[in-house]
Each structure stands twice: as C-alpha cells, then as structure tokens.
Design an enzyme around this catalytic site. Structure first.
Site, short mmCIF file in Angstrom:
data_model
loop_
_atom_site.label_atom_id
_atom_site.label_comp_id
_atom_site.label_asym_id
_atom_site.label_seq_id
_atom_site.Cartn_x
_atom_site.Cartn_y
_atom_site.Cartn_z
N ASN A 1 0.95 -1.25 -0.16
CA ASN A 1 -0.03 0.06 -0.01
C ASN A 1 0.81 1.18 -0.14
O ASN A 1 0.48 2.02 -0.66
CB ASN A 1 -0.84 -0.04 1.30
CG ASN A 1 -1.97 -1.13 1.23
OD1 ASN A 1 -1.91 -1.68 0.15
ND2 ASN A 1 -2.83 -0.91 2.21
N THR B 1 -17.38 39.21 -29.72
CA THR B 1 -18.39 38.61 -28.64
C THR B 1 -19.42 37.93 -29.01
O THR B 1 -20.06 38.38 -30.24
CB THR B 1 -18.47 39.70 -27.69
OG1 THR B 1 -19.64 40.63 -28.25
CG2 THR B 1 -17.33 40.61 -27.03
N HIS B 2 -19.99 36.79 -28.39
CA HIS B 2 -21.24 36.13 -28.83
C HIS B 2 -20.84 35.66 -30.39
O HIS B 2 -21.81 35.62 -31.10
CB HIS B 2 -22.54 36.91 -29.00
CG HIS B 2 -22.78 37.72 -27.85
ND1 HIS B 2 -23.71 37.02 -26.76
CD2 HIS B 2 -22.30 38.86 -27.13
CE1 HIS B 2 -23.96 37.99 -25.73
NE2 HIS B 2 -22.89 38.82 -25.90
N SER C 1 -8.27 13.70 -46.91
CA SER C 1 -9.52 12.78 -47.04
C SER C 1 -9.52 11.55 -47.82
O SER C 1 -8.68 11.81 -48.75
CB SER C 1 -10.86 13.82 -47.50
OG SER C 1 -11.96 13.18 -47.77
N ASN D 1 -7.15 19.35 -43.91
CA ASN D 1 -7.79 19.55 -42.56
C ASN D 1 -6.64 19.70 -41.46
O ASN D 1 -5.56 19.32 -41.53
CB ASN D 1 -8.60 18.44 -42.18
CG ASN D 1 -9.65 18.36 -43.27
OD1 ASN D 1 -10.36 19.00 -43.92
ND2 ASN D 1 -9.92 16.69 -43.75
N TYR E 1 -6.94 1.59 2.95
CA TYR E 1 -6.69 1.16 1.61
C TYR E 1 -7.93 0.35 1.11
O TYR E 1 -8.58 -0.57 1.84
CB TYR E 1 -5.61 0.28 1.50
CG TYR E 1 -5.52 -0.49 0.11
CD1 TYR E 1 -4.79 0.35 -0.73
CD2 TYR E 1 -5.90 -1.59 -0.22
CE1 TYR E 1 -4.81 -0.09 -2.22
CE2 TYR E 1 -5.81 -2.07 -1.54
CZ TYR E 1 -5.27 -1.35 -2.59
OH TYR E 1 -5.02 -1.66 -3.76
N GLN F 1 -7.02 0.82 -7.11
CA GLN F 1 -6.12 0.27 -8.20
C GLN F 1 -6.86 0.89 -9.47
O GLN F 1 -5.99 1.23 -10.61
CB GLN F 1 -6.47 -1.19 -8.27
CG GLN F 1 -5.62 -1.83 -9.58
CD GLN F 1 -5.78 -3.26 -9.68
OE1 GLN F 1 -5.58 -4.07 -8.70
NE2 GLN F 1 -6.20 -3.62 -10.77
N LYS G 1 -5.04 4.07 -11.07
CA LYS G 1 -3.65 4.04 -11.84
C LYS G 1 -3.76 4.22 -13.39
O LYS G 1 -3.17 5.03 -13.97
CB LYS G 1 -3.16 2.60 -11.61
CG LYS G 1 -2.36 2.44 -10.55
CD LYS G 1 -1.54 1.00 -10.62
CE LYS G 1 -1.26 0.50 -9.35
NZ LYS G 1 -0.63 -0.93 -9.62
#
Lengths: 453, 453, 453, 453
Positions: A112, A157-158, A280, A288, A320, A325, A328
């Site tokens: 542990n 903005t917006h 593509s 892209n 514990y 586990q 991890k």
C-alpha cells in the site's frame, strides 16, 4: 509467473477473476519499475541504518535492484499475466538473485505505501516534463504575441464582430491563461511532493522506521505524516494533479477552437502549415487541421480521467480499498496525454501564421462603434447618450485606420499596452524555479544509485 | 420593469425567450448587489481621476449608489422579471436618483467586465467565510485527535480488520487531509484575486483607464492584464474555485462515510449526539444520522457544479459568450454549499464521541498478526519467512494490550507519534495568514464607502 | 410550523443542521403537492377496501385532501422552514381538518414509498409535456426541411467545405436525430411508469395491501414488485429520465452550435429574426443570438443534473439512504429545463431563415471535386485513380449548377431523396401514441377526484 | 507502413503529430478488422449490383478480403504506426493482392461512413455477448432469491436496522433492477441497429447506391436515412450504449457495496468463497474480497467513458469532426469492461452464501416495532397513535419468530410474496428474444462469406 506473496497451500484465484482484477494493471505497473526500485533502495538503506539489514545486505540489495532495473528496461524481464504486480515481481527477482535480503526488503512496508511512493515518484518525473513543456508553450505564445502586437484582428463577442483587437492580444491571452494554469500545476506538484513511505498498510508499524531519512533520500520535500492519511490521500492527490492538467487542456482547447474557426475558408484569419494537415479518403481537395480538432477534444478526455479517479475514490471508507487500483490507468494516461498535448500544441502555435491581409480586410466599420461613442464622451456627452446616438447612425460609421486604433488603447492590457516584455521576464523567473526543482530531483535519483556508507 | 440598455424603437424580445434567458438569473444577480455597487464606486472614482467625471459627479454617484445598496438590502428595491440584470437595474436607478452621472457611470466598461468584477468580489467574500470555517473544522478535528490519541481502534483495509489504530489517528487523518486541501483553496483564492475591470467587452477601450487604481481600491492583489484573457478566464477561475470546494467535500464525505459505518449497530464505534439525529415516519424505533448521509452526498452535488461550469465553458471560442451566464448559478450555489457544509461538519465532529468500550472490545487478536511477524523479524527472521510462519498459526495469535501496542508505533505519523502539537502550531500560522487577508479585504471595502478627495 | 412525526419528548434538531438538511427541499416539495394528494387519495381508497378505513373515513379523507390541495394551489397554505416535508405537512393538515382519518392515512406506507410515488407522478406529468414539445419541434424541423429541400448549402467536414448539401438536409438531420431521441425518451417513460406504493420503507408491511389497486387508480402500467428494489431504483430511474433529456439537449446543442456559426458575419448562411436577438451595453451595433448560446450551453447543465443524481446514488448500500434527497433538486430542475428548452428551440427553428443568396454564393467549385471523380468512375476509371487525378487538377474544377447537383444524389437519404413525407407520416404515428398516453393519464387523475363507492 | 490515401507529392506529417493523432488508435482499429471486412464485402456486392464492379471483380474482392481477414486474425498482418487506420490498411492490402478492384472498393463511400459501420457492427457483436451475460446474471440472482426466500435478514434504512427482510428479497431486488436495465440495453441495441453505409462523408454521393441492400446484407434492421444525421449520430449512439452499460454497473455496484458491508467481521451476513479472495503482502491474516471492491469501482470507470464520449461530441458543429476519433477508445473499452464485469459478477453471486445463523441472530427486537404498531392498527388504533405508543415502549419489544414474520408480508412484492416464479418466466421470454436476435445477426455475418450470384 511468480507466486503471489499471500498464496498458501492450494488456494487459487479463479482465472477469469484474476484476469478481471489485474489485466491491464500488469502492463501499467511496468511504467513504475524505475520508481519502485528507487523506492526500494532508499527503503533498504534506511533499514540498514536502523539495524534490520546489515550494510552488506544493503549493498547486495542495491546492486541486485539496479541489475533488475536494467533487465526490465532492456526488456529482458517483463511483467506478465500472473505476476500480480511490480512490487511482488521485484521482490521475487531480488530473492532469486540476492537471497535472504530479498526476503527482508519488504520489512516495515506494505504494498500500500509502496505503490503510493511509486506513483508519487512517477508523477514527479512526468510533472517535471509537463512543467517544462508548459513553459515552452508560453514562450512560443509570447514570442508570437510580440511579433504580431500590431497586427489588427477583429475582436468577437457572442461570435459576432465586436471591437478592434490584435493578433498580439490573441496570442497573449493564451500565454496569460497558461501563466495562471502554472499556479494550479505548482500547487499539484507541491501536494505530490510528500513521502508516504513508512505508513505501511495505513497504520504504520511497530518498527522504528526513520521516515525522514527515506523522504530525504527520495528527494521529497516532506514526510506525509499521519499514516492513515497517506492512504486516504489516494485519489485525492491524483485528482489535484489531473485537475491541473485539465486546466492546461482547457487553455489549449480554447486555442484549438479558435484556430479551427479562424482557419475556415469563410474567416481565413490564420494559416496552419501543411506539415500539420491531413487529407480525406474521398474528397481530393481537402486539407484539414486534424491536430487542432484532437486538441479541442483532449480536454474532455482528460476531464474523464479526473472524474474517474475522483468518483472512484470519493465515498470510500478510510484506509486502503482495492478500488484505488482503478486510479492508476487514468492517472498514468492523463500524465502521458498532457505531456504529449503540450508538445504538439507548441508545434501548432509554431506553425500558425496570421493572414495579415485577411485580418485587415475584416476590420469593418461596425468594429469602431464603441470608439466613436467614446469620441463623443470625450467631448462631454454622457456615455449612455453617446451610445444611443451612435446606435441610431450605425450606417454612418467609417472604416478607420486599424493600426492607429490599436495604439489608442493604452491602458494596461489594452492592444497598445500588452506588456509582453514584462511577461517574458516573469517567464524567466518561472523557468529558473523549474530548473532548480528539476535539478534537485534528478540529483536525488542519481545519488540513490551510488549511495554508500 | 426598467428598459433594457440596448432596446431601441419597437424591438421586443419574445416573452418565452426572455423567461428562458433571464429567469433564475435575476434572483441570483441580487446576491451581487453589494459587489456591483462597490465596483461602481471604485470605477466612478477612477473615472473622476481621469477627468471623465467631475469630483462632484463622483460624490453624487457614490452617495446614490450607497443609497441604492441600502434599498436593495432592505428589500425596498428588488430585481424582477424584465430587469435584465443587476448592472442595468443599478444604472437605471442611479440615473433616476442622481441624473447625468447615471448615464456616465458605464463609461469605459462593459457588463462583461462588470459581472466579472462582481463575481470575483462575491467569491472573495464567500471564500473568506469558507476559509475561516475550514480552519475551525481542522481545529476541532485536531482537538479530538489529541483527546483520543490513546483510544485504541481497529484499523481497516478492504473493509476488513487489518492492524491496530487509534481514534486519535482517525481524527488526525482528516485534519491532515484538510491541511492539504488548504493548498488548493489558497491557490484558488490567489487566482481569484486579480481585477478584470477595464477589460471592457474583452478588448479594452480607447479611454485612458487607470486599471491599477481600481484594482487597488477594490482590494485586488493585481490587475488581470490582457483584456481578452479576462473574458477567457470565465469558467476557468470559477472551476479552480469549485475544485477547491470539491476537495473539501471529498475530505468531509470520507469522514461522513466512516461515521455512518462506525455508528451502525454492528460496529457501534462512535455515538452521534441526539441533537443531530432524526426519526422515521413509519418505524418508531429509528434514530438516523441523516446529517452524515447528506454530507456524504454533497461531494457529488459540488462536483456537478464543477462539471457544469467546466463543460459549459470548455470549447467555447475566445471572448464573451452568453453561455457564461450558466456558470453563475452553480458557482453561487457551490460557494454557499461549501460554507454551510463546513459549518455542519464542525457540528458533526463536535457531537461525535468514540465508544471506547466497544472500540477496545473490537481489538481482536488477528489485528496483531503483523506485529507478531515483526517480533520475529527483530529476532532475525527475514520478514517474508516471519510472515509465512505467522500465517500458518493465525489461531495462536493472542489479544494484546492495545494501549501498549499503540505506543510501540513510534515512527513519525505512527499511533505513538501523531505530532498533533506540531499540527496545531501549523494551524496557528495558517490562521494568522487568514486573519491578515480577511482584514485587508474588509478594510478595502470599508474604505470605498468613505472614499473622498 | 407543524411538529415532526418522529419528534418525542424534548428532542430538537439543531437549527443549523435542520437548515442544512431541509433548506431548499421544502420549496421543492411544494411542486409535488398535487401528486402527493392524488397518491393519498388512491392509498386511502385502497385502505378502505381492505378494511382499515371505513367508507365514511375515506370520503372525509378525499374531501379534506382535495381542499388542502386547493389551499396549497391558491397559496393559502405554504410549506415553510420547519415543516419537514410535503408528506408531514399534508398529514398534519388532514388531521386538523378531518380528525382521526388523518392519523390513519399513513397506515401501510412510509415517506419512502410516498415520495417515490410523488416523484413518479410528477415526472409523468412533466414527461408528457416534454414529449409533446419534442414532437412539435420535430414537426417544425420537418416542415423547414420540406420547404428548403432544394436550397443548396455547402456541407462541411472538419469545419472545411466538403461536398454539396442542402438546407433541407440540414434541417432534416436534426429531425431524424430527435426521432431517435424519442426512443430513449419513451424507454424512460416506461421505466417511470411503475408504482412503488406499498413497498413502504423498502421492506413492505405485514398488512394485506392491495398494491395492484393503487397502481391502477394512479394510472400506472404496473406495480414495481420487489419492495427493496423500489427503494434501490431511486437515482436509477431518475438517471434514465435525465439521460433521455440529455439526449434531447445534445440534439438541440448541435443545432444551436451550427446556428451560431452560420449566423456569423463571415458565413451569413442563416438569419434569426430580431424578436429573438439581444444587444450590448457597450457596443451600439451588436445584435446577438443569445438564445442559441444558452441552448448550446444547456446540454452541460442537464448533464450535470444527471451526474449529480447518478454519482450521488451509485455506491450506496441497499435500502433508503438520506442521500436520495439530493436527487430531488436536479431531477425537478432537469424536467423543467427540458420543457422550457424544447419550447424555445421550437421558436428558434421557427424564426430561422436560410439566406439563399449567400448559400448559393458559397457553393464554390472545390465542393464538386468528389462528384467530378465519380464522373470519371462512371467512365470506368477506378475510384482511387480518379481521386488522384482530380487531386492533381483541383484548380480546373468548375462551379456547377448547385440545384442540379442536389438532385443527382438520388440514393436513400441523399439530397435528392430526403424522404421528408415518410418522416412526417412516422411523426403522425408517434403523435397518436402520445395523445393516447396523455389521455390515459389525465383520465386516471380526474377519476381520483370523484372516486366513490 | 503503407502510404496514406491522401498523400501527394512530398507532403509529410510531422512525426510527433502523427504519433499524437494515431498512436493508440492503430491498435484499437485492429479490433474492427472483422467488421471492416464484412462491411467491404457487403459494399462490394452492392457496387457489383449497380454496375460499378463486375461480378468477377466482386468475387476477387470477397476472396481477397476474407484472406486478409485471416492474415490479420492469425497475426500475419498487423496494423503498425504509420498505417493511418484499418480502412486504409485493408484497401492497400486488397490492391496488392487483387489489383484494380482494390482501387475501386472505396467507390461511393468515405472512411467516415466506413468507420461508422465498423463501430456499429463491433458494438452489435459485443452487445450480444453483454446481453447474454446480463441474462445469465439475472438467472443466477433469481435462483438464489428462490433458494433463500425464507432466510430472514434484517432490512436497513439509513444503514440502521429497520424492518424484517429476507435474503430472498435481497437477491431478488438486484434481479428486478437488472430486468429494468434490460429496457435501456435493448433501446440502445435498437438505436445501434441502423446502417449508415452510403452516407459517405456525411452528404451522400452522386452514385445510385442501393443503401437498403447493404443494410440488409449486414443484418441491420434499417437504413439510417439522412446522410448528415449519420455523422451527427457519432457520439450520440455511443452515449446511449455506454449509458446502458452504466446502468448495468449501477446495479452491480450496489450489489458489490452490500457484499462488502455484509462480509465485514462485524456483520458476517454472507460468505464469499475463497476462490474469489486475495491476501495481503504485510498482514498474514487478511482475506479480502477484492473482486467486490473492483466491481464497486467499475461504475465510475464506465461513467467516465460515457462522459468522455458525450462531452467530446456535444457542442461540435454538424458533420464529421476529427474529435470523433476520441470516442473509439472509451467506447471499445466500455464494451469490453461490461462484458467482463457481468461475467465476474455472475461468479460473485454464484460463490456468495448467506450465513443463515448470523442472519437469524441479527433479527433483533427493534426490527419488529412497525409490525407491533400494525398489530395495534388491526385492533382499531389509528396508525399515528399506535406509532407513538410503540415508540414510548421500545424496550418492551420482543424478538419474534422471524420465519413467521416473513410469511406475514403477503402483499405483492413483500417477503411472503416475492413472485420469483413469475420473474423466471419473464426471463425465459427475454431469453427467447435474445436468442432470435443473436441468430439473426450470426446468420447475416455467415451469409456474407458465401455470398454469390
């Protein structure tokens, strides 16, 4: 396959169950080999200092452990299904190679606290890489902010055109955001920088362990004191770390979102170098910026790692629990993802060029409506009236000289006063702190290999 | 209902849409009244310093704003459906009461930076309360840890009896966890402590605003520089704050989970005072610790506030987006919830008593198996062999003197060496830092009311 | 303030604790008044059928309960701090008004199954509204899809121009997505449609309750059988419902995201009517589609409700736990939000007009690259070669007649074959199912008011 | 490494970027090999029917594809870094082996619809396994419910003893919960059961593809019509599926939580067979039910997969976006995790035995308080008075004959009337539906291998 430490007589775990319980964990444990072995060397040295190992035994252990590390690093020893975990594997290998001391090395600790130490050391190594990449990314953003300080760019903005801005302000905004993200990153680093070794299963031991010695040898800033808290911090400290990484990806994701919008054929504000673009399978004309799309997405990947660790450990009783586990995998994947994402973000910023002609063309008259109102304000018209007056005559607004307009915003943080030099100075201070911390840790690790009496 | 700032001619927003857009927001905005008005006083003073208001106008504004604040605090003015928001309401009220200056007070700012300032000030006020409650809770935990240092208690792993522990270690573990949570709380406080005023809609203005002056007047540690970053930090800084609150509730939730387990009739390790318990509508015999259940649950409530703020702002393009509005509710509710939860957690700890007889009875022999192995170790048997030897003779293990056993764990953080005094000293240092910060902020707010030439 | 059912002697809950425990819950409970009272009428009738109430007592209870409902609905009785909950309030009011029967009405039930019934009935009412709004939104989308079937529009991948599409395909895509969301909505409705009444505290009772009778009276499709499962389904069924609402907002959010992109001045593909737009406090020229921004955001609000309910109930042990109380607020707010969001989404679609001129202008030659490759394919060139050939001569691509091109995509689901009529027919079938279900429930509720012997 | 379909001239993606973009994806794509090849056979057959391939070319393609499948399944061909994806790999291999037809097989499709088909087929295969395991788990729970119908067991609320229950009711509650989870699972299966092939990049093609034919050949229930919706459903349908798996793990997690509580040495209500237990590295005496701990945890792992997929795709504009790629990993891991978790849950239930002696001993008098009140009710005392009367004399409650008490709860769903036989009958119907669906899909897949003219 080595035998499990607790197996006696004919007891056997069902295979389906063992597969479920340790499956991918074995593979992940391999990533901790270095950390586990360094932890064992420090622990062994301390055991020799309190008389549980002789100095000869310590030397045998140190030598054996370093050999085992080399075997694992070169792939000559591998964790496999049935091995339980890295700790058991190393203990068994050491017993094979160095005899008795292998059976003694686990004295005064539990898996542990051992796995806790491993994760802290692993996290430290990774966080140091991440910290460095983080600083490099800020650097690149600031250099671009400086280079394009006077490149006009509409501010939105917006998602609608709002006021004049600059490419410099845009680059600089991400740099400052990442400067703030350093605060959470360093707080996370600090919380991780405490040594749980000696807390054993969560309740300490009846042996006179010298916890300050092991903490110092392993380069930790302090001992994580209360033994039960050491276990209870599982999930907690990982969450703090993952949240710091989420913050980084929040910044990066916004950057990527902007890049994708600003590189559409409708905007054309920026160009991404071909070396970052893909095509593509069906449309011959496509180019892209997949990289930006994946960076936009990663914040959600990281956030799911955080929520997995967090929700999986919240509401557990003290001490514990095996649920730990499951922290991890998301923890390791999160640290690796952050490191990688920061690196390619640097590449994205490096290969991103403002299309200054398109930006200038986009500086249409409505962007100057507020400035026009302020002109009236400076002639004594109350703002709210100036605002209404301009609002009624929007069609009379004229295209201004964008370059001039940028310079007119002279207050702190405005387009004419971005203070990039000051930011670069701050960055240098940050880098110095980072370098010192990096050195401190590396020195501690190196010292363990040559530790002697 | 006052008119909206941008309404012209006969434009009208559909009522269903207005309801959808501003519904609960109006109510929430009321919580910012004090902050909004303090922000306006500071802004007005600065405007007078740069010549946009006369000193007379500033005085009128200051007087008018303080009156409006009183009206709102005494419920004589209320935000209602149709009022758009607190900023518009106050501007309109000021124009009614003080004339021209009302039409000038918005010069050089936008509601975008105004709401940001409001939220930062509101958050500061709340965080200071939370910080104080946080310290009190640690204090109470440490006092209990001290009181019950030598009360034996079984330690569990995997929910099964593992090794000897103590009620002191148990209380102390939560105190240390909350000490670590202070690190994230203070990091959040620091990030919140920067002044966005003057960033306007996100791109600054063409007026020579003195942003350092307003920041100083409002008690902020620094100006949030890059104007665009000020807006881009919406969602980001709130997330950092909410995450710090999530950390607190993580600690509290674990405490509550343990309390619920340890107060079952099967365990009976602790007793919760009747003044915290409730009954059942159908079962006459029931006595439930609902408080602990609700504290166990709150970590998820808080986490959902975090995820709401975070996911709602990740992936937005740069600059202000109305999506930001949806961060207000979870942010405010989160701050209020943390304050309340910490206070009742204090009560829970205060009214929680270990049942020492039951605890002692629960110290059964198997808890001493590891200590027995260590006894062999100290006689020279390698640990792994000692472990196996004891494992084969578990039925021979004997009940030990638990009190003695606790004292034998003398290493740092063990049951015999919990270092509670050292923790209490650290707490005092924390408290001093807190008191200083609290005073600094309160002084700044008070000074605004009497600000003069 | 009425007394709590379980209070005896001088026991008193600390006020801070009571505030923490019931604070906003009291207000929320008011929303269940109708449901609680209908549940009590059905329960009372059943009790009279098994001989626990006389038929006179039932009539008194029915009359009293309906009067109480009226008092609550007209605001003459209100839940206040100290009232514990709606169930206790109504029981106490009934005892005041109708005497003995008030003390008998709780026979054979617990607040645990009572609140479950209330939430199921409340959810049903809301889900029926939501279901109806959902169908209306699909309808409006299909009508637009039909109207703009032949309006060309560029199709995008990776946010870059890809292939020819149409406004009809765009509108239709959201209609079909919402058709699929009906599947999850109806599955959620079905799971909610089971009656937990009679499961009592979670373990049934020793009384011969006729659970099928109460289920039938309350319009439920079936009894939720296993008494313990009734409690264990708390959080579970709410999650299924909230997830169905998340699905709706997923569709709406994508629509809103597109609207925001396509209404930028750079795209100008769509126009949103002024009656849905708002302005700025600083920039006189602004016209923003805030509604779409808030709809883009709501998916995250809803998702946080889901995660709150879900995480707060996962990992709880079997049976009632007070943590369940925290599911109420997000559940209620979620149902209200969905109803409102669907309604304004309808308005958004209704007031959204394609800018056909801009769309046509945007049909630039590169969109036809794939079609050009297919022309070669139809002349016998293998596709991969055709693709490469076109790729080398992109600059020779020509602007085509977009209208013609749309018609050429004749396969199922292509621009020339969108099958809108078929979708409209399916919608009619869905509507018939909805209307029948709506009637069934309304009839059951009405019948309870006039239930007699 | 094969070349990328879109690479021309000297263009090269930076290696760090390629690693970031395709890293783990390559490995995941290997899981789709079978699905990709079946999709290609169906597509090829359709192309031959509409005259794009000759029947000879189809036969060559079919033969080549089946050979490639075998090579991949036997590990003779492997996806490696640089291969881009499974689609490109297979197309290139086919061209190598079968010449021209390899260059034609991609006609009329894009990797966008191809990967969609692959994921749908993969999901179907996995969902069928999961569905089967789900039914087996219900079966095992019902058999236990039947076996232990009359084994008394205390029922808990608020984690405190509440009323009499039985082991049968406890097992049965999980069975009914999982019956409800079948509703969401089957809804998810249904939404997945539509064929996107032919939607191409998201906008269909100008070729006369027969989409109904390919859908039928691949065993899909229907065509996913609107081409754009096919792409827009990415993330959506995966979310619906993952949510169904979350539901399963919600049930399992509650079961595991109970098991862990009820197997503590303080409760001792159940015993888990040693073949499912593990030990400790430090404490010789430990026997832990790790399996239950990990099952308790998995609900959070699954939920994080859901949130990753969901949040990563919400708020994306219409059409394909590369962000979609990040849905693959959590989707695949989620399906695998559900399958595995259900299987070991079956083992856990199978190896779980009530400790009837301990259960009986735990049936202490306070559990009978409500029944005692009901005894008074049946003598005419109003319940609320009976409740108070018993409440004042709790110490006079007597231990009853638990077996008798269970039988007295005769209403539907009570301990004396659990209706396990009815549930078993319902399960048989479910199984028949499952078997039919399983056969339908397997037959379709087999038919593709032998498809001929």
């Amino acid at each position: 396959m080595v035998h499990k430490l607790w197996e006696k007589k004919g007891e056997k775990l069902l295979k389906d169950v063992e597969l479920f319980e340790t499956g991918s964990d074995i593979e992940l444990d391999g990533k901790f080999a270095q950390d586990d072995i360094m932890g064992s060397i420090a622990h062994g040295y301390m055991l020799s200092k309190i008389g549980i190992l002789s100095s000869e035994e310590f030397k045998d252990a140190q030598k054996g452990l370093l050999e085992i590390l080399k075997l694992i690093e070169t792939g000559k020893e591998k964790l496999e299904f049935g091995d339980e975990d890295i700790h058991t594997k190393v203990e068994n290998l050491l017993t094979e190679r160095a005899g008795q001391v292998g059976k003694k090395i686990h004295t005064g600790r539990s898996r542990n606290d051992q796995v806790l130490v491993d994760m802290r050391l692993y996290a430290k190594r990774k966080l140091l890489n991440i910290w460095g990449e983080h600083l490099d990314l800020i650097d690149e953003l600031l250099l671009n902010a400086q280079k394009y300080t006077s490149a006009p760019m509409p501010g939105y903005t917006h998602m609608q055109k709002a006021m004049p801005s600059s490419a410099g302000m845009w680059f600089g905004s991400f740099a400052e955001s990442l400067m703030d993200s350093l605060v959470t990153l360093k707080a996370a680093y600090e919380l991780n920088d405490q040594c749980p070794l000696g807390s054993a299963a969560a309740y300490g031991t009846t042996l006179p362990l010298d916890r300050e010695l092991t903490a110092r040898l392993l380069g930790f800033k302090k001992v994580q004191s209360n033994a039960l808290y050491s276990q209870n911090s599982r999930g907690k400290i990982e969450s703090v770390i993952l949240f710091a990484l989420v913050q980084q990806l929040f910044d990066i994701s916004k950057l990527a979102t902007d890049v994708l919008l600003f590189t559409t054929s409708e905007f054309q504000f920026f160009k991404v170098d071909d070396c970052l673009c893909t095509g593509s399978s069906i449309m011959p004309q496509k180019k892209n910026v997949d990289l930006a799309e994946l960076l936009r997405s990663k914040v959600h990947v990281m956030e799911s790692y955080l929520s997995q660790v967090f929700n999986g450990t919240a509401n557990l009783p003290s001490g514990y629990n095996r649920d730990f586990q499951d922290t991890k995998k998301p923890f390791i994947e999160g640290l690796e993802l952050a490191e990688q994402s920061l690196r390619v973000s640097y590449l994205l910023v490096h290969h991103l060029t403002p299309n200054e002609a398109a930006l200038k063309k986009a500086m249409t008259p409505e962007l100057y409506a507020t400035a026009a109102a302020y002109d009236l304000v400076q002639k004594g018209v109350p703002f709210r009236e100036a605002y209404q007056q301009i609002g009624l005559h929007l069609d009379e607004l004229q295209k201004c000289d964008a370059d001039e307009m940028l310079k007119k915003s002279t207050h702190l943080g405005g387009t004419g006063n971005l203070l990039i030099d000051k930011r670069l100075q701050e960055l240098e201070k940050e880098r110095a702190q980072y370098v010192a911390e990096h050195r401190r840790f590396t020195n501690a690790m190196n010292a363990l290999e040559t530790l002697t009496y």
